[in-house]
Scaffold this motif. Structure first.
Motif, PDB file in Angstrom:
ATOM      1  N   LEU A   2      17.485 -25.265  11.278  1.00  0.00           N
ATOM      2  CA  LEU A   2      18.803 -25.646  10.778  1.00  0.00           C
ATOM      3  C   LEU A   2      19.526 -26.361  11.914  1.00  0.00           C
ATOM      4  CD1 LEU A   2      21.081 -25.539   8.644  1.00  0.00           C
ATOM      5  CD2 LEU A   2      21.825 -23.397   9.724  1.00  0.00           C
ATOM      6  N   TYR A  16      20.865 -26.709  18.200  1.00  0.00           N
ATOM      7  CA  TYR A  16      22.167 -27.316  18.488  1.00  0.00           C
ATOM      8  C   TYR A  16      22.148 -27.982  19.857  1.00  0.00           C
ATOM      9  CZ  TYR A  16      23.057 -22.877  20.971  1.00  0.00           C
ATOM     10  OH  TYR A  16      22.982 -21.786  21.799  1.00  0.00           O
ATOM     11  N   GLU A  75      15.950 -20.377  12.312  1.00  0.00           N
ATOM     12  CA  GLU A  75      16.501 -20.655  13.627  1.00  0.00           C
ATOM     13  C   GLU A  75      17.402 -21.880  13.530  1.00  0.00           C
ATOM     14  OE1 GLU A  75      13.346 -19.439  17.013  1.00  0.00           O
ATOM     15  OE2 GLU A  75      12.639 -20.994  15.641  1.00  0.00           O
ATOM     16  N   ARG A  76      18.414 -21.904  14.392  1.00  0.00           N
ATOM     17  CA  ARG A  76      19.289 -23.073  14.405  1.00  0.00           C
ATOM     18  C   ARG A  76      19.094 -23.844  15.704  1.00  0.00           C
ATOM     19  NH1 ARG A  76      24.878 -22.941  16.476  1.00  0.00           N
ATOM     20  NH2 ARG A  76      25.122 -21.154  17.890  1.00  0.00           N
ATOM     21  N   ASP A 114      22.628 -27.623  13.620  1.00  0.00           N
ATOM     22  CA  ASP A 114      24.051 -27.276  13.609  1.00  0.00           C
ATOM     23  C   ASP A 114      24.812 -28.324  14.418  1.00  0.00           C
ATOM     24  OD1 ASP A 114      26.536 -26.175  13.691  1.00  0.00           O
ATOM     25  OD2 ASP A 114      25.919 -24.239  14.530  1.00  0.00           O
ATOM     26  N   LEU A 116      19.100 -17.410  13.585  1.00  0.00           N
ATOM     27  CA  LEU A 116      20.308 -17.618  12.799  1.00  0.00           C
ATOM     28  C   LEU A 116      21.221 -16.407  12.786  1.00  0.00           C
ATOM     29  CD1 LEU A 116      19.076 -19.697   9.732  1.00  0.00           C
ATOM     30  CD2 LEU A 116      20.717 -20.375  11.466  1.00  0.00           C
ATOM     31  N   VAL A 121      20.655 -27.710   3.337  1.00  0.00           N
ATOM     32  CA  VAL A 121      20.312 -26.335   3.676  1.00  0.00           C
ATOM     33  C   VAL A 121      19.818 -25.586   2.432  1.00  0.00           C
ATOM     34  CG1 VAL A 121      22.713 -25.540   3.372  1.00  0.00           C
ATOM     35  CG2 VAL A 121      21.123 -24.247   4.810  1.00  0.00           C
TER      36      VAL A 121
END
Length: 645
Positions: free
Chosen positions: A465, A518, A515-516, A467, A643, A509
Motif C-alpha cells: 500500500l 512511504y 505492508e505500507r 501511502d 499496516l 486499495v
C-alpha cells in the motif's frame, strides 16, 4: 528541415546516452506509458489539477500520448525509449508541418515554417524537447496543427482527417487546448464550406473526407468512450461536461490581452528568457467572493490593447494587399494570423485559472502561436513587398532595374530564413534547463537515479500500500517510486482518490496489501521509525559536507544564544516596517535559536544585509543555507512497515 530537426534528436541522443530519469510528474507519465496493453491499461490521460477548482476528480480525456510513447519504452526500456519516443513525436510534428507547407507553397513556404519550429525549440531549451510533461510535449504538435489549419484554409481539404488526429492528441493530453480546438474546428468547418461552394470539384471528395475523418475520430477516441460507457462510476467525459459549468475564476479579457501581447506582440516575444517570466506564477489574493488574480510584471492593459490592435491592423493591411494580388497562400496565412489572435483572446476569456492562481503551463500554446504568427507576418510582408515592386516594375522605366529589387529581396529572404533557422537550431542544441515543470528540479535527477538503483531489493515483493501522506507539494520522488514499482512488477495499491485517478482503478486499495510503503525526506529520511524497515536511503550530503553543516549550525546557534548577532541599520528599518521576519526574542537567542538557524531565517536576514556581519560571516551563512537545502530536498528514504503499526 534537417536544421529544425537537429536540436530534437541531439537532445534525445544526449539524454539516452545518460539514461533518462523520471522526476516529479514524469514518473507517473512513465508508469502509465508502461501500463499500455497490460492489465492496468490506461483508458484516460492523467488526472488534472483542474479537478481541484471543479470540485470533482477527472482526468485529461484520453491516453493517446501514452499509446505513442509505449512502443519505444517497451522496446528499449524507459532510459532510452522515453527520449526516443518524445523525439519521434516532436520530429514527426516538425516533418508534418514542413510537408503541409510544401503542399501549399513549395520550398519557399517550408523555410518560414522550419524557422518557426527552430524558434520554438530554442525557446523551450534542449531538455524540454525530451520532456513528457504534457504542457511541453504538445508545443511542436501544436505547430503541426496550425500548419494543418493553414493548409485547410488554403483549400487543401484532404488535410482534414490529419487535423482530427492531431487535435485528438492535443485535447486528450491536456485540457488547456480544448477551447482552442473548439474554435479551430468551427473555423475549419467554415473553410470547408467556403471552398466546397467556391470550387465544385472539391465537393466530390467531401464524402470520402468526411467518412475518413469520422473513422479517425472514432478510433482515436474509442478508449475514452469505452471508459465512459463501461468504467466504474460516472464516466470521465460526463465529469468533464458537468465540471465545465462550475463557478471558477476566469483569466478574462483584460488579463488575457495583457498576456497575449506580452508573448505575441511586444518584445521579447516568445524568447527563451521570457518562457517563465512572460506569464508569471501568481497566487490569488483574498478568499471566497473576494478572491482576485492580481498579476504584476506584465505589460498594462493600456499598452497591451493598442499594441494588439496595431498588430491586427498591420496584418489587415497586408491581407488586403495580398487579396488584391490574388495570393491565395499568403491570404490564408494572414487570415490565420488574425484568426489566431481572436481565438487566443476568446480562449483567455473562458479559460479558468488554476487552483493556485495563474501559471504559464496553462497556456504554453501561446509560445507556439507567437512563433507561427510572427514568422507568418514577416514572411507575408516580404511576399507583399515583392509583389508591389514587381507591379511597379511593369510601369517603371527601365523595367529591368525595378524588377531586380523584387528578385534580390526574394533571394535575401530565403537565404536569411535558412540562416536564421540554422542559428536558432544551433542555439537550441546545448544543454539548457528551463525552470518550468519537472525540469525545474533537474538537480534531483542524481538522487532519483540512486533511489531507483536501490529499489531493486523490492523485486518479487508482495503487494504494497503506497501511502502518499506527508509528502510536500511537487516533490520529485513519488512518481519515480511508483514507476519503478511497475518496472519491477511489484503490485501496489493506493487509497487517495486523486492517486487512484493517476495510477488506475486496478490499483485502488482492496485489502490485499499487508505492508505500507512511504517516502520521507531530509531528517525524517535519516531516522528509522520503530517497526519500520528502510529499504532505500540516499543522503543529500557527503559525510564531510554533513559535518560542515552540523558545525555551522552549532556555531551560529551558539552565537544567537550568546547574543552576539545584532541588527544593522537596514535590519532595524526592516524590523520597523515588518519585513524582517524575526522577532526580537529570536534575535536575542531567547526563542529557539536552533530553529532560527535550521530554518534558514538567519541566512535570509544575512543575505538581505539586515545583520551586522562581516562578509566572511555572510558567506558562511549562505553556505549553510545551501547545505541545508541540499540535505532537506536531496535526502530521501523509502520505508516499509506493517499496516498495523
Amino acid at each position: 528541415m534537417v536544421a529544425a530537426l537537429t536540436p530534437i534528436f541531439v537532445a534525445a541522443l544526449r539524454t539516452a546516452m545518460h539514461r533518462w530519469v523520471p522526476t516529479s510528474d514524469n514518473g507517473l507519465l512513465l508508469l502509465r506509458t508502461a501500463d499500455v496493453a497490460t492489465s492496468n491499461h490506461p483508458w484516460l490521460g492523467t488526472w488534472t489539477s483542474a479537478s481541484l477548482t471543479a470540485g470533482t476528480n477527472f482526468n485529461n480525456p484520453g491516453p493517446l500520448l501514452f499509446d505513442l510513447l509505449a512502443g519505444p519504452v517497451k522496446l528499449f526500456g524507459y532510459g532510452i525509449g522515453m527520449p526516443l519516443g518524445l523525439a519521434l513525436v516532436n520530429g514527426a510534428s516538425v516533418i508534418g508541418a514542413a510537408l503541409v507547407a510544401r503542399r501549399q507553397g513549395g520550398s519557399r513556404a517550408v523555410v518560414p515554417m522550419m524557422l518557426a519550429a527552430a524558434c520554438i525549440a530554442w525557446a523551450m531549451g534542449s531538455e524540454l524537447l525530451v520532456d513528457p510533461w504534457q504542457p511541453h510535449v504538445l508545443m511542436l504538435p501544436f505547430l503541426f496543427i496550425l500548419a494543418l489549419l493553414w493548409g485547410i484554409a488554403c483549400g487543401d481539404l484532404v488535410l482534414v482527417p490529419w487535423f482530427a488526429a492531431v487535435a485528438s492528441l492535443l485535447v486528450q493530453t491536456h485540457l488547456s487546448y480544448s477551447f482552442l480546438i473548439l474554435f479551430f474546428t468551427l473555423a475549419l468547418v467554415a473553410a470547408v464550406v467556403f471552398h466546397a461552394r467556391r470550387t465544385p470539384s472539391k465537393r466530390a471528395g467531401l464524402v470520402r473526407i468526411g467518412v475518413t475523418t469520422a473513422i479517425v475520430f472514432l478510433v482515436l477516441w474509442m478508449q475514452s468512450f469505452i471508459e465512459q460507457l463501461f468504467g466504474d462510476g460516472q464516466g470521465n467525459l460526463s465529469r468533464l461536461v458537468s465540471s465545465s459549468s462550475s463557478s471558477q475564476t476566469k483569466i478574462g479579457l483584460k488579463l488575457g490581452t495583457r498576456l497575449i501581447a506580452g508573448v505575441m506582440v511586444l518584445p521579447p516575444w516568445f524568447a527563451r528568457w521570457a518562457f517563465v517570466d512572460a506569464v508569471p506564477s501568481t497566487p490569488y489574493t483574498g478568499t471566497g467572493p473576494s478572491q482576485q488574480l492580481i498579476v504584476s510584471g506584465v505589460v498594462s492593459f493600456r499598452v497591451a490593447a493598442p499594441a494588439l490592435l496595431v498588430f491586427v491592423g498591420l496584418t489587415t493591411f497586408l491581407l488586403w494587399r495580398a487579396i488584391v494580388a490574388r495570393q491565395r497562400v499568403v491570404v490564408a496565412a494572414l487570415a490565420m494570423v488574425e484568426g489566431l489572435v481572436v481565438c487566443a483572446v476568446a480562449a483567455m476569456i473562458v479559460m479558468p485559472a488554476g487552483i493556485l492562481g495563474l501559471s504559464a503551463h496553462q497556456m504554453r500554446w501561446l509560445w507556439t502561436m507567437s512563433a507561427f504568427n510572427i514568422v507568418a507576418l514577416v514572411s507575408s510582408a516580404v511576399v507583399v513587398l515583392r509583389l508591389e515592386l514587381a507591379a511597379r516594375a511593369e510601369c517603371a522605366s527601365p523595367r529591368v532595374a525595378s524588377a531586380r529589387w523584387s528578385t534580390h529581396i526574394g533571394t535575401a529572404s530565403m537565404v536569411g530564413g535558412v540562416a536564421a533557422t540554422i542559428v536558432f537550431a544551433a542555439m537550441a542544441c546545448p544543454t539548457f534547463y528551463q525552470l518550468a515543470g519537472p525540469t525545474a528540479d533537474h538537480g534531483s535527477r542524481d538522487t532519483v537515479a540512486a533511489m531507483i538503483r536501490q529499489m531493486s531489493v523490492l523485486r518479487g515483493h508482495a503487494p504494497l500500500l503506497f501511502d502518499d501522506t506527508g509528502l510536500r507539494f511537487a516533490e520529485s520522488y513519488s512518481g519515480a517510486v511508483l514507476a519503478e514499482l511497475g518496472q519491477l512488477d511489484v503490485p501496489f495499491e493506493v487509497a487517495n482518490p486523486i492517486m487512484v485517478r493517476q495510477v488506475g482503478d486496478g490499483r485502488k486499495v482492496s485489502g490485499r496489501a499487508h505492508e505500507r510503503l512511504y517516502i520521507r525526506e531530509g531528517d525524517d529520511a535519516a531516522t528509522i521509525p520503530p517497526g519500520a524497515d528502510r529499504v532505500v536511503f540516499v543522503p543529500g550530503l557527503s559525510a564531510s559536507d554533513l559535518a560542515e553543516r552540523d558545525a555551522l549550525v552549532e556555531a551560529w546557534t551558539g552565537r544567537l544564544t550568546e547574543g552576539t548577532v545584532t541588527l544593522s541599520d537596514a535590519g532595524k528599518e526592516a524590523r520597523a516596517s515588518g519585513e524582517l521576519g524575526l522577532s526580537q526574542a529570536q534575535i536575542d537567542g531567547v526563542d529557539n535559536p536552533r530553529a532560527v538557524v535550521d530554518f534558514g531565517l538567519l541566512s535570509v536576514a544575512a543575505t538581505q544585509g539586515w545583520l551586522d556581519l562581516t562578509q566572511q560571516e555572510v558567506d558562511d551563512l549562505v553556505r549553510l543555507q545551501q547545505l541545508q537545502v541540499q540535505w532537506r530536498f536531496r535526502t530521501v528514504g523509502l520505508f516499509i512497515e506493517p499496516l498495523n503499526v
